[in-house]
Design a protein around this motif. Sequence first.
Motif, short mmCIF file in Angstrom:
data_model
loop_
_atom_site.label_atom_id
_atom_site.label_comp_id
_atom_site.label_asym_id
_atom_site.label_seq_id
_atom_site.Cartn_x
_atom_site.Cartn_y
_atom_site.Cartn_z
N UNK A 1 14.62 -3.54 -6.25
CA UNK A 1 15.80 -4.38 -6.21
C UNK A 1 15.67 -5.43 -5.10
N UNK A 2 15.11 -6.57 -5.47
CA UNK A 2 14.78 -7.62 -4.49
C UNK A 2 16.02 -8.12 -3.74
N UNK A 3 17.15 -8.11 -4.42
CA UNK A 3 18.40 -8.61 -3.80
C UNK A 3 18.96 -7.63 -2.76
N UNK B 1 2.94 16.45 1.90
CA UNK B 1 2.57 15.04 1.75
C UNK B 1 3.78 14.15 1.97
N UNK B 2 3.59 13.14 2.79
CA UNK B 2 4.65 12.13 2.97
C UNK B 2 4.11 10.83 2.39
N UNK B 3 4.90 10.18 1.54
CA UNK B 3 4.47 8.90 0.98
C UNK B 3 5.05 7.76 1.79
N UNK C 1 11.71 3.66 -4.33
CA UNK C 1 11.45 2.83 -5.51
C UNK C 1 12.63 1.88 -5.78
N UNK C 2 13.82 2.38 -5.58
CA UNK C 2 15.04 1.55 -5.74
C UNK C 2 15.04 0.39 -4.74
N UNK D 1 0.84 -1.19 0.00
CA UNK D 1 0.00 0.00 0.00
C UNK D 1 0.88 1.23 0.00
N UNK D 2 0.40 2.24 -0.69
CA UNK D 2 1.07 3.53 -0.62
C UNK D 2 0.10 4.47 0.10
#
Length: 380
Positions: free
Chosen positions: A128-130, A96-98, A123-124, A82-83
């Motif tokens: 980046x799952x690793x 606004x803070x996301x 977002x990075x 959720x965002x």
Amino acid sequence: MAQQTPNYDESIVPPLSLPDLFVSQKGIPIRSVDTWENERRPELLALFATEVYGQLPTDFDKISFVEKKVESHLYESVAQMQEITIKVERNGNAVNINLFVFKPKEVRGSLPVVLLISHRKVSELIENVEDKFFAIEDIVSRGFAAAVFDVEDVSPDDKNRFSHGILDQLYPEQLQMSDGMRGLGAWAWGAMRAMDYFESNADFETEKSMVVGHSRGGKAALWCGANDTRWTITVSNESGCGGAALSKRKYGETVERINTSFPFWFTDNFKQYNSKEESMPFDQHMLLSLISPRGLYVASSKDDQWADPKGEYLSLLNAARVYSELYNSPQDLPKIFNPDVNTNHLSSIGYHLREGEHDLSAYDWERFLDFAEMKFSALK
Ligand code: GTR
């Protein structure tokens, strides 16, 4: 004035003389929880606000939350991402803070929550799952909600733009004050607004909450945890100078260095201690002590000498006295710092020293989550 080269030689570290946690500014000995909580704790909080991190205004006209579900198939154990837009209004202006929140697939009742204060782009971290800087899968698969926000939303981590957030929009008067809020204080304030959201939503069990920060984020996490007692656990990962490490050791990063590289992190008042650490009427063990008796975790890594692992440990050891001597919560932290051993300690205080460099790693998260599980299960 020329800056000194950083010292990494233990033999020239000044003999440690720390201001006494157990004597108030008026000279009253502090021997009970009552005098600690009503005299000493408030005066130490005020001291750190005036001298180091600035005021932490909590007044605003309105706070509101807009939740948006976002599909995420990147993580096996995540049911939902959720965002949440946290909108804070004051005197006709708004910020606004996301906040990004990941919830586990298996949910039984309300969720314990872990928040990371991030100075890296969210977002990075998500894509980046690793990358284990924000170990989403590891946190969520152990049954916690994992939340993160980017400090950019509250106060950009940039000398020229730090005011382009809550300082310009909500609290412009702070910018005129020598003890006004600056970057680190704003980041702590952001984490407090995330807590406002968690408290507003029955999906979360805020009695089981942990705020985590790495390095500059760790400094902010400590200031947040010192002020906002709604957090059950506060975690500092390699926060170093202006975080967990004792300044009076002048080892690695010093007050002058940090004030020169990052003048916008701290109050103007803090600059008076450049190269004058011995004149500071406080040191960082006092900041750590403000988190007592709640959960506190300090982590260091061996190759991160800039953050002074030994100074972080000695600071923690001194703060631990408040837990053991006032709150009757005995600590068995080794009395001597051993830089060669991987130490790992869990009681009401958590600690580890790991191999390797300055980073927030999967190992670090594993230990923090062990600590949270231990603390939270005792609350049941
Ligand atoms: C360094 C700074 C440290 C620490 C670190 C980080 O440049 O001197 O105080 O905050 O950055 O955040 O990784």
